[in-house]
Design an enzyme around this catalytic site. Structure first.
Site, PDB file in Angstrom:
ATOM      1  N   HIS A  85      -5.911 129.724  20.017  1.00 16.97           N
ATOM      2  CA  HIS A  85      -4.607 130.143  19.491  1.00 16.97           C
ATOM      3  C   HIS A  85      -3.778 130.775  20.595  1.00 16.97           C
ATOM      4  O   HIS A  85      -4.310 131.477  21.470  1.00 16.97           O
ATOM      5  CB  HIS A  85      -4.771 131.107  18.313  1.00 16.97           C
ATOM      6  CG  HIS A  85      -5.414 132.414  18.640  1.00 16.97           C
ATOM      7  ND1 HIS A  85      -4.700 133.525  19.056  1.00 16.97           N
ATOM      8  CD2 HIS A  85      -6.710 132.824  18.610  1.00 16.97           C
ATOM      9  CE1 HIS A  85      -5.516 134.540  19.257  1.00 16.97           C
ATOM     10  NE2 HIS A  85      -6.747 134.143  19.003  1.00 16.97           N
ATOM     11  N   ASP A  87      -0.883 132.662  19.880  1.00 17.07           N
ATOM     12  CA  ASP A  87      -0.270 133.918  19.479  1.00 17.07           C
ATOM     13  C   ASP A  87      -1.166 135.063  19.944  1.00 17.07           C
ATOM     14  O   ASP A  87      -2.373 134.896  20.125  1.00 17.07           O
ATOM     15  CB  ASP A  87      -0.047 133.972  17.972  1.00 17.07           C
ATOM     16  CG  ASP A  87      -1.310 133.718  17.162  1.00 17.07           C
ATOM     17  OD1 ASP A  87      -2.106 132.849  17.560  1.00 17.07           O
ATOM     18  OD2 ASP A  87      -1.510 134.394  16.127  1.00 17.07           O
ATOM     19  N   ASP A 118      -7.652 137.783  24.620  1.00 13.31           N
ATOM     20  CA  ASP A 118      -7.517 137.214  23.270  1.00 13.31           C
ATOM     21  C   ASP A 118      -6.183 136.500  23.120  1.00 13.31           C
ATOM     22  O   ASP A 118      -5.212 137.077  22.663  1.00 13.31           O
ATOM     23  CB  ASP A 118      -7.639 138.342  22.243  1.00 13.31           C
ATOM     24  CG  ASP A 118      -7.574 137.866  20.815  1.00 13.31           C
ATOM     25  OD1 ASP A 118      -7.817 136.671  20.568  1.00 13.31           O
ATOM     26  OD2 ASP A 118      -7.266 138.692  19.945  1.00 13.31           O
ATOM     27  N   GLU A 152      -3.202 132.536  14.338  1.00 18.66           N
ATOM     28  CA  GLU A 152      -4.527 133.092  14.066  1.00 18.66           C
ATOM     29  C   GLU A 152      -4.472 134.602  13.869  1.00 18.66           C
ATOM     30  O   GLU A 152      -5.219 135.158  13.048  1.00 18.66           O
ATOM     31  CB  GLU A 152      -5.470 132.737  15.223  1.00 18.66           C
ATOM     32  CG  GLU A 152      -6.945 133.029  14.973  1.00 18.66           C
ATOM     33  CD  GLU A 152      -7.392 134.394  15.473  1.00 18.66           C
ATOM     34  OE1 GLU A 152      -8.577 134.719  15.313  1.00 18.66           O
ATOM     35  OE2 GLU A 152      -6.550 135.139  16.023  1.00 18.66           O
ATOM     36  N   GLU A 153      -3.582 135.270  14.579  1.00 17.45           N
ATOM     37  CA  GLU A 153      -3.513 136.727  14.480  1.00 17.45           C
ATOM     38  C   GLU A 153      -3.021 137.208  13.116  1.00 17.45           C
ATOM     39  O   GLU A 153      -3.257 138.355  12.734  1.00 17.45           O
ATOM     40  CB  GLU A 153      -2.595 137.291  15.576  1.00 17.45           C
ATOM     41  CG  GLU A 153      -3.084 137.072  16.989  1.00 17.45           C
ATOM     42  CD  GLU A 153      -4.305 137.916  17.348  1.00 17.45           C
ATOM     43  OE1 GLU A 153      -4.741 138.710  16.505  1.00 17.45           O
ATOM     44  OE2 GLU A 153      -4.812 137.765  18.471  1.00 17.45           O
ATOM     45  N   ASP A 176     -12.352 131.470  21.919  1.00 16.45           N
ATOM     46  CA  ASP A 176     -11.887 132.822  21.631  1.00 16.45           C
ATOM     47  C   ASP A 176     -12.842 133.853  22.224  1.00 16.45           C
ATOM     48  O   ASP A 176     -13.940 133.533  22.676  1.00 16.45           O
ATOM     49  CB  ASP A 176     -11.755 133.011  20.116  1.00 16.45           C
ATOM     50  CG  ASP A 176     -10.628 133.955  19.743  1.00 16.45           C
ATOM     51  OD1 ASP A 176     -10.242 134.788  20.579  1.00 16.45           O
ATOM     52  OD2 ASP A 176     -10.125 133.860  18.604  1.00 16.45           O
ATOM     53  N   HIS A 390      -6.652 143.023  21.735  1.00 20.11           N
ATOM     54  CA  HIS A 390      -5.748 143.870  20.939  1.00 20.11           C
ATOM     55  C   HIS A 390      -5.550 145.259  21.544  1.00 20.11           C
ATOM     56  O   HIS A 390      -4.802 146.061  21.004  1.00 20.11           O
ATOM     57  CB  HIS A 390      -6.238 144.038  19.487  1.00 20.11           C
ATOM     58  CG  HIS A 390      -6.222 142.774  18.684  1.00 20.11           C
ATOM     59  ND1 HIS A 390      -6.028 142.770  17.325  1.00 20.11           N
ATOM     60  CD2 HIS A 390      -6.377 141.482  19.039  1.00 20.11           C
ATOM     61  CE1 HIS A 390      -6.076 141.525  16.864  1.00 20.11           C
ATOM     62  NE2 HIS A 390      -6.285 140.731  17.905  1.00 20.11           N
TER      63      HIS A 390
END
Length: 423
Positions: A85, A87, A118, A152-153, A176, A390
């Site tokens: 992903h 995003d 990530d 995905e987030e 990931d 994150h």
């Protein structure tokens, strides 16, 4: 293969430059709807290295990209999906970043920037490995697909749309954040529990509801929700005692009362209360089965309450977007340790890292569950540590990123030149 591995080292600056380019695209979700430019960049890269590209909007401003390199003998040799992903987690002002979050900064063999771990690092490694295979004219008899997906987030499951568009393969790697371990995962479903009164009462009538002789059988929805929260805690404890799954620490299956909304004004008795819960479940369960367990338990609790037995709670489960629908689902998946591709990936890892690959269960979730649900054997295997995903000052170890790319090259060449198993 020796030449390919050497080129990863010699051309490390190209890989770092590619990752730096990806980080520079501001793709936080929320707010999302901001991935047109990065997906066009990835689509152009794929076309340059001989991939056919399919690009479509999942939401306006958020397209998926799937690139396909058709193998020289597709029908007879194994195929592979590389999934990731684009995003990234949101960035708030004044969070204390030491470097600009959307600018790649290198310090002591570490690259800083939002998405480095990530999971733009994983996407960059996949793209660079495919580029090296193309430029060195490496024959792949089976197909290779790269899925660059959105959402995905925030639970928008761009990967699910890839599956619904009939993109499949004999094996899939979600690149990931896994610290280069092979991960399966539990599942997640969110749900709303609602308690609602058929009548709205002024707070001046509360005395008639709660004191002797009042004669008004009514209730505050907020207070009744309190009972249901306690019931959820009891169910969560029971799950921790009576449910388990290999690879998970006891009590991983949780029921989190994440958000509560209720009441309309201080001059009224609350006539509605809504609780948003997040439920983690094990790979031998389904989102539907755990939702039913929770409903049955809360309805039994309500039936024992003099008011809620006539006004039971209602439920709304899942959803396709935390932004649009305030709900999401991530299916669980486990790893078939006897699968040929898993063995090949572990062998490629050991050849590169000079230590055995670890297989474990992730405490987090990603889109791999959608691929597995579509019948594709899947692992999550990517660079970067979950503790850095994150996080403020998110970063990735450059040496691990290089070794991950080497592992991908070894695996892709072996797997996509392996004959399909015929039943």
């Amino acid at each position: 293969m020796k030449t390919l591995i050497q080129q990863v080292e010699k051309r490390r600056d190209e890989l770092i430059g590619l990752l730096s380019d990806l980080i520079a695209f501001r793709t936080p979700a929320p707010p999302a709807r901001n991935t047109d430019e990065i997906q066009s960049y990835i689509a152009d890269k794929l076309q340059t290295i001989g991939f056919d590209v399919d690009q479509w909007d999942v939401y306006p401003g958020d397209p998926n990209v799937v690139g396909t390199r058709t193998g020289s003998h597709s029908e007879d040799f194994q195929s592979l999906i590389l999934n990731g992903h684009i995003d990234v987690a949101s960035v708030e002002e004044n969070e204390g970043w030491e470097t600009p979050p959307f600018e790649a900064v290198i310090r002591d063999r570490t690259l800083f920037g939002r998405g480095s771990a990530d999971m733009k690092g994983g996407i960059a490694a996949c793209l660079f490995a495919l580029q090296l295979l193309h430029e060195n004219d490496v024959d792949l008899r089976g197909d290779v697909l790269l899925q660059s997906v959105i959402g995905e987030e925030v639970g928008e499951a761009g990967t699910k749309q890839c599956c619904e568009r009939d993109y499949g393969a004999d094996f899939a790697i979600v690149a990931d954040t896994s610290d280069c371990e092979l991960h399966g995962q539990g599942g997640v479903i969110t749900g709303w529990v609602t308690v609602k009164s058929p009548a709205t009462h002024h707070d001046g009538t509360r005395q008639r509801m709660v004191h002797a002789g009042g004669g008004l059988r009514a209730a505050s929805a907020i207070e009744k929700m309190n009972k249901l929260i306690t019931a959820l805690q009891e169910l969560e404890r029971d799950w921790a005692i009576n449910k388990s799954y290999p690879g998970f620490t006891p009590g991983t299956n949780t029921i989190n009362p994440a958000v509560i909304e209720g009441g309309r004004h201080a001059a009224f008795v609350a006539d509605e209360c809504r609780l948003w819960i997040t439920v983690h479940f094990y790979p031998d369960e389904s989102a539907d089965s755990v939702a039913k367990e929770i409903e049955d338990h809360l309805l039994a609790t309500a039936n024992a309450d003099l008011w809620m037995k006539d006004h039971p709670p209602t439920f709304q489960w899942g959803g396709g977007s935390m932004i649009e629908e305030r709900g999401e689902v991530f299916p669980s998946f486990s790893i078939d340790e006897d699968h040929a591709a898993v063995n090949d990936l572990m062998e490629a890892h050991e050849q590169t890292f000079s230590e055995p690959a670890k297989i474990s269960m992730s405490p987090s979730v990603n889109d791999g569950g959608w691929l597995a649900e579509a019948g594709i054997p899947t692992v999550c295997y990517g660079p970067g540590k979950l503790e850095h995903a994150h996080a403020v000052n998110e970063h990735i170890d450059i040496d691990q990123l290089l070794d991950y790319t080497k592992t991908l090259l070894r695996f892709i060449v072996k797997w996509c030149n392996q004959p399909k198993e015929r039943s």
